[in-house]
Design a protein around this motif. Structure first.
Motif, PDB file in Angstrom:
ATOM      1  N   GLY A   1       0.829  -1.201   0.000  1.00  0.00           N
ATOM      2  CA  GLY A   1       0.000   0.000   0.000  1.00  0.00           C
ATOM      3  C   GLY A   1       0.862   1.249   0.000  1.00  0.00           C
ATOM      4  O   GLY A   1       2.096   1.185   0.038  1.00  0.00           O
ATOM      5  N   LYS A   2       0.208   2.384  -0.053  1.00  0.00           N
ATOM      6  CA  LYS A   2       0.920   3.657  -0.071  1.00  0.00           C
ATOM      7  C   LYS A   2       1.568   3.940   1.285  1.00  0.00           C
ATOM      8  O   LYS A   2       1.098   3.492   2.320  1.00  0.00           O
ATOM      9  CB  LYS A   2      -0.049   4.789  -0.425  1.00  0.00           C
ATOM     10  N   LYS A   3       2.636   4.722   1.234  1.00  0.00           N
ATOM     11  CA  LYS A   3       3.283   5.140   2.462  1.00  0.00           C
ATOM     12  C   LYS A   3       2.367   6.082   3.244  1.00  0.00           C
ATOM     13  O   LYS A   3       1.696   6.934   2.659  1.00  0.00           O
ATOM     14  CB  LYS A   3       4.605   5.848   2.164  1.00  0.00           C
ATOM     15  N   SER A   4       2.364   5.927   4.545  1.00  0.00           N
ATOM     16  CA  SER A   4       1.583   6.793   5.414  1.00  0.00           C
ATOM     17  C   SER A   4       2.280   8.141   5.577  1.00  0.00           C
ATOM     18  O   SER A   4       3.368   8.215   6.158  1.00  0.00           O
ATOM     19  CB  SER A   4       1.389   6.137   6.787  1.00  0.00           C
ATOM     20  N   GLU A   5       1.666   9.183   5.060  1.00  0.00           N
ATOM     21  CA  GLU A   5       2.244  10.513   5.217  1.00  0.00           C
ATOM     22  C   GLU A   5       2.300  10.909   6.691  1.00  0.00           C
ATOM     23  O   GLU A   5       3.210  11.621   7.117  1.00  0.00           O
ATOM     24  CB  GLU A   5       1.442  11.533   4.414  1.00  0.00           C
TER      25      GLU A   5
ATOM     26  N   LYS B   1       9.723  12.777   2.458  1.00  0.00           N
ATOM     27  CA  LYS B   1       8.915  11.948   1.570  1.00  0.00           C
ATOM     28  C   LYS B   1       9.733  11.266   0.476  1.00  0.00           C
ATOM     29  O   LYS B   1       9.382  10.187   0.009  1.00  0.00           O
ATOM     30  CB  LYS B   1       7.803  12.790   0.933  1.00  0.00           C
ATOM     31  N   ASN B   2      10.825  11.910   0.054  1.00  0.00           N
ATOM     32  CA  ASN B   2      11.612  11.345  -1.044  1.00  0.00           C
ATOM     33  C   ASN B   2      12.717  10.408  -0.565  1.00  0.00           C
ATOM     34  O   ASN B   2      13.524   9.922  -1.349  1.00  0.00           O
ATOM     35  CB  ASN B   2      12.237  12.466  -1.880  1.00  0.00           C
ATOM     36  N   SER B   3      12.767  10.127   0.737  1.00  0.00           N
ATOM     37  CA  SER B   3      13.816   9.245   1.273  1.00  0.00           C
ATOM     38  C   SER B   3      13.549   7.786   0.933  1.00  0.00           C
ATOM     39  O   SER B   3      12.391   7.343   0.903  1.00  0.00           O
ATOM     40  CB  SER B   3      13.905   9.390   2.793  1.00  0.00           C
ATOM     41  N   PHE B   4      14.616   7.048   0.707  1.00  0.00           N
ATOM     42  CA  PHE B   4      14.545   5.594   0.589  1.00  0.00           C
ATOM     43  C   PHE B   4      14.585   5.053   2.017  1.00  0.00           C
ATOM     44  O   PHE B   4      15.558   5.247   2.739  1.00  0.00           O
ATOM     45  CB  PHE B   4      15.726   5.063  -0.222  1.00  0.00           C
TER      46      PHE B   4
ATOM     47  N   VAL C   1       3.622   0.612   9.313  1.00  0.00           N
ATOM     48  CA  VAL C   1       5.074   0.770   9.445  1.00  0.00           C
ATOM     49  C   VAL C   1       5.781   0.051   8.301  1.00  0.00           C
ATOM     50  O   VAL C   1       6.705   0.597   7.678  1.00  0.00           O
ATOM     51  CB  VAL C   1       5.565   0.248  10.808  1.00  0.00           C
ATOM     52  N   TYR C   2       5.347  -1.177   8.004  1.00  0.00           N
ATOM     53  CA  TYR C   2       5.959  -1.910   6.884  1.00  0.00           C
ATOM     54  C   TYR C   2       5.701  -1.181   5.561  1.00  0.00           C
ATOM     55  O   TYR C   2       6.599  -1.107   4.712  1.00  0.00           O
ATOM     56  CB  TYR C   2       5.397  -3.329   6.803  1.00  0.00           C
ATOM     57  N   ARG C   3       4.496  -0.659   5.382  1.00  0.00           N
ATOM     58  CA  ARG C   3       4.193   0.024   4.124  1.00  0.00           C
ATOM     59  C   ARG C   3       5.007   1.313   3.961  1.00  0.00           C
ATOM     60  O   ARG C   3       5.192   1.796   2.842  1.00  0.00           O
ATOM     61  CB  ARG C   3       2.683   0.318   4.033  1.00  0.00           C
ATOM     62  N   MET C   4       5.486   1.858   5.064  1.00  0.00           N
ATOM     63  CA  MET C   4       6.302   3.066   5.016  1.00  0.00           C
ATOM     64  C   MET C   4       7.678   2.792   4.412  1.00  0.00           C
ATOM     65  O   MET C   4       8.361   3.701   3.948  1.00  0.00           O
ATOM     66  CB  MET C   4       6.452   3.614   6.437  1.00  0.00           C
ATOM     67  N   ALA C   5       8.086   1.524   4.421  1.00  0.00           N
ATOM     68  CA  ALA C   5       9.451   1.157   4.027  1.00  0.00           C
ATOM     69  C   ALA C   5       9.568   0.843   2.538  1.00  0.00           C
ATOM     70  O   ALA C   5       8.601   0.463   1.878  1.00  0.00           O
ATOM     71  CB  ALA C   5       9.908  -0.050   4.834  1.00  0.00           C
ATOM     72  N   ASP C   6      10.790   0.994   2.034  1.00  0.00           N
ATOM     73  CA  ASP C   6      11.136   0.553   0.672  1.00  0.00           C
ATOM     74  C   ASP C   6      11.905  -0.760   0.707  1.00  0.00           C
ATOM     75  O   ASP C   6      11.987  -1.461  -0.305  1.00  0.00           O
ATOM     76  CB  ASP C   6      11.998   1.614  -0.021  1.00  0.00           C
ATOM     77  N   LEU C   7      12.472  -1.087   1.863  1.00  0.00           N
ATOM     78  CA  LEU C   7      13.315  -2.271   2.023  1.00  0.00           C
ATOM     79  C   LEU C   7      13.284  -2.694   3.484  1.00  0.00           C
ATOM     80  O   LEU C   7      13.269  -1.847   4.380  1.00  0.00           O
ATOM     81  CB  LEU C   7      14.752  -1.935   1.602  1.00  0.00           C
TER      82      LEU C   7
END
Length: 209
Positions: free
Chosen positions: A11-15, A25-28, A101-107
């Motif tokens: 899902g989308k990252k939680s703002e 917002k642009n952080s990996f 929390v998981y959706r907030m991550a890229d890795l």
């Protein structure tokens, strides 16, 4: 074992979470979830972060969700390595909030390594991350290779050079992230869907009675 795939899903990252933890917002975002203890290899996250910065990689954040005896040592290493701006220790997170929390991550990274008396067992955080469609980097310790299979990247325990190398690759390679995300969802759907596994277990019990 299984995971609720209706809760842990891509899902989308939680703002809200990004803002709450001061993450641009642009952080990996590289996520670690678990106890902050030496045998989880959490210090390797700091060493890998330093290598990434030395390579000129700046726009990444390591989000750490967990408590433990190594937090003070991690904070010391972070300060000494000059990576303060790249780390966020998340405030208390309830289990209900963990899917976000998981959706907030890229890795997702779990850098565990074996001791004389312990190796990583099943590792629920691994299948929660996989179910969330996250690329996973972990180590060849205990049951981790059996859990992840070919759906993630496995490195030797304690090898923070390889950890930094693969994080670098995943930051740069969108296709590799997409491939690992797809494999993660396929593996969880096949082996770790809690509802499907529960029905199979129910069938076994009924046949035994």
């Amino acid at each position: 074992p299984g995971v609720d795939m209706e809760r842990f899903k891509p899902g989308k990252k939680s703002e809200y979470l990004l803002a709450k933890n001061n993450i641009p917002k642009n952080s990996f975002v590289i996520l670690y979830v678990g106890k902050l203890v030496s045998w989880k290899g959490v210090h390797n996250l700091v060493y890998a972060a330093r290598i990434l910065k030395q390579r000129g990689i700046k726009d990444f954040v390591v989000a750490v969700a967990g408590k433990g005896a190594q937090k003070e040592n991690m904070e010391k290493l972070i300060k000494e390595s000059g990576t303060e701006e790249n780390f966020r220790f998340l405030a208390f997170v309830s289990y209900d909030e963990m899917p976000e929390v998981y959706r907030m991550a890229d890795l997702f990274v779990l850098p565990s390594y074996p001791t004389m008396t312990w190796q990583e067992q099943f590792g629920m955080v691994l299948i929660e991350a996989l179910a969330s469609g996250k690329p996973v980097i972990s180590t060849m310790s205990g049951g981790i290779p059996e859990v992840i299979g070919n759906a993630g990247i496995l490195i030797p325990s304690g090898d923070y050079f390889q950890l930094a190398e693969y994080i670098h690759k995943l930051i740069k390679d969108d296709n590799l992230r997409d491939t690992l995300s797809r494999k993660a969802m396929e593996r969880v759907g096949e082996l770790y869907d809690a509802r499907k596994n529960g029905m199979q277990f129910e069938g076994i019990l009924k046949n035994r009675l």
